[in-house]
Design a protein around this motif. Sequence first.
Motif, PDB file in Angstrom:
ATOM      1  N   ARG A   1       1.260   5.265  11.331  1.00  0.00           N
ATOM      2  CA  ARG A   1       2.414   5.211  11.097  1.00  0.00           C
ATOM      3  C   ARG A   1       3.007   3.896  10.346  1.00  0.00           C
ATOM      4  O   ARG A   1       3.868   4.065   9.471  1.00  0.00           O
ATOM      5  N   HIS A   2       2.367   2.824  10.561  1.00  0.00           N
ATOM      6  CA  HIS A   2       2.815   1.361  10.083  1.00  0.00           C
ATOM      7  C   HIS A   2       2.640   1.817   8.567  1.00  0.00           C
ATOM      8  O   HIS A   2       3.465   1.244   7.577  1.00  0.00           O
ATOM      9  N   MET A   3       1.458   2.205   8.011  1.00  0.00           N
ATOM     10  CA  MET A   3       1.217   2.201   6.433  1.00  0.00           C
ATOM     11  C   MET A   3       2.125   3.365   6.013  1.00  0.00           C
ATOM     12  O   MET A   3       2.623   3.333   4.851  1.00  0.00           O
ATOM     13  N   ASN A   4       2.317   4.434   6.468  1.00  0.00           N
ATOM     14  CA  ASN A   4       3.430   5.499   6.106  1.00  0.00           C
ATOM     15  C   ASN A   4       4.697   5.076   5.925  1.00  0.00           C
ATOM     16  O   ASN A   4       5.220   5.304   5.023  1.00  0.00           O
ATOM     17  N   ASP A   5       5.004   4.248   6.953  1.00  0.00           N
ATOM     18  CA  ASP A   5       6.532   3.593   6.753  1.00  0.00           C
ATOM     19  C   ASP A   5       6.523   2.712   5.523  1.00  0.00           C
ATOM     20  O   ASP A   5       7.619   2.658   4.811  1.00  0.00           O
TER      21      ASP A   5
END
Length: 339
Positions: free
Chosen positions: A312-316
């Motif tokens: 999620r962190h990378m996609n955000d």
Amino acid sequence: MTRVLIAGLGNMGLSHALAHHNHPDAEVVGLVNRSGVVDHPELGQYPAYSDFATALAETKPDLAVIATYSDSHADYACAAMEAGAHVFIEKPLATTVADAERVVAKAVETGRKLVIGYILRHHPSWVRLIKEARGLGGPYVFRMNLNQQSSGAEWETHKNLMQTTSPIVDCGVHYVDVMCQITDAKPVKVNGMGLRLSDEIAEGMYNYGQLQVIFDDGSVGWYEAGWGPMMSETAFFVKDVVSPNGSVSIVEGDKSESSDVDSHTAVGSLLVHRTEGGTVIDLPNEPGHQELCDAEQAYILRAIAEDIDLTRHMNDAVQSLRICLAADESIRTGQPINL
């Protein structure tokens, strides 16, 4: 003990280097800057390099911290992961969406951890702002800016940054990330406008910009950023989230100088307004810039040790960059961008 190589020793890189210098579970194995010379009194003991590839090959780090100019981020990150290192990379993740996606794909392919330097995610007051705003319910109006009246060495730093990255991309990814965390909706359209206010920067660059973004839940937001000696310090720091049920605003904190890096993250107090009245939430003893960098680096070390899922962190990070780069494209073409 995690072996750490730090590339880039500007404002952020130096703070990240000091964070690892003082962390009991980290061993600094090398520092990289353009000169290959490190004169900081606490860091002079470490090997210094002028070339990242050489440093990577000779030090064989477990973690590479990349705080160079943004046009080198993607290549350095991919090289580090291919060499077996996890990566912490300063924002923005890259200068194009394709490069950002390439870095994320490399992290997935190699199984390496990738943390992007969204420093506000580690600030308890900003975490509280997001919580309070989400509690109001959407759709939202986001009103945010960060204008910096810079001169002297600060203006020189900004001019160097603008060789590759505009203010609304460099700073905007932080605040667009906050918008996305609050609404959890997909961006659908972005519009931008900007202006070159100085002959000291390239003709194709602008040192003032504003973006407007529309989300698929009906939320709308704007963000503006300007750098330079001509910028106004009146209302240079607006952080305001409005919903049908009220609003959350940053109303206090030391906002005396727009170029002060600590003032960029300080909150001080939140005003939560509802139709029945307002509540002031005081947030004392906030972390300063170095403490926040310490927290960021402690997080990547913990992500490695505990195998934290960073999907999620990378996609955000890719999404917030996509919005800011779309605004940059809109400014350059004069047309709104559908996402």
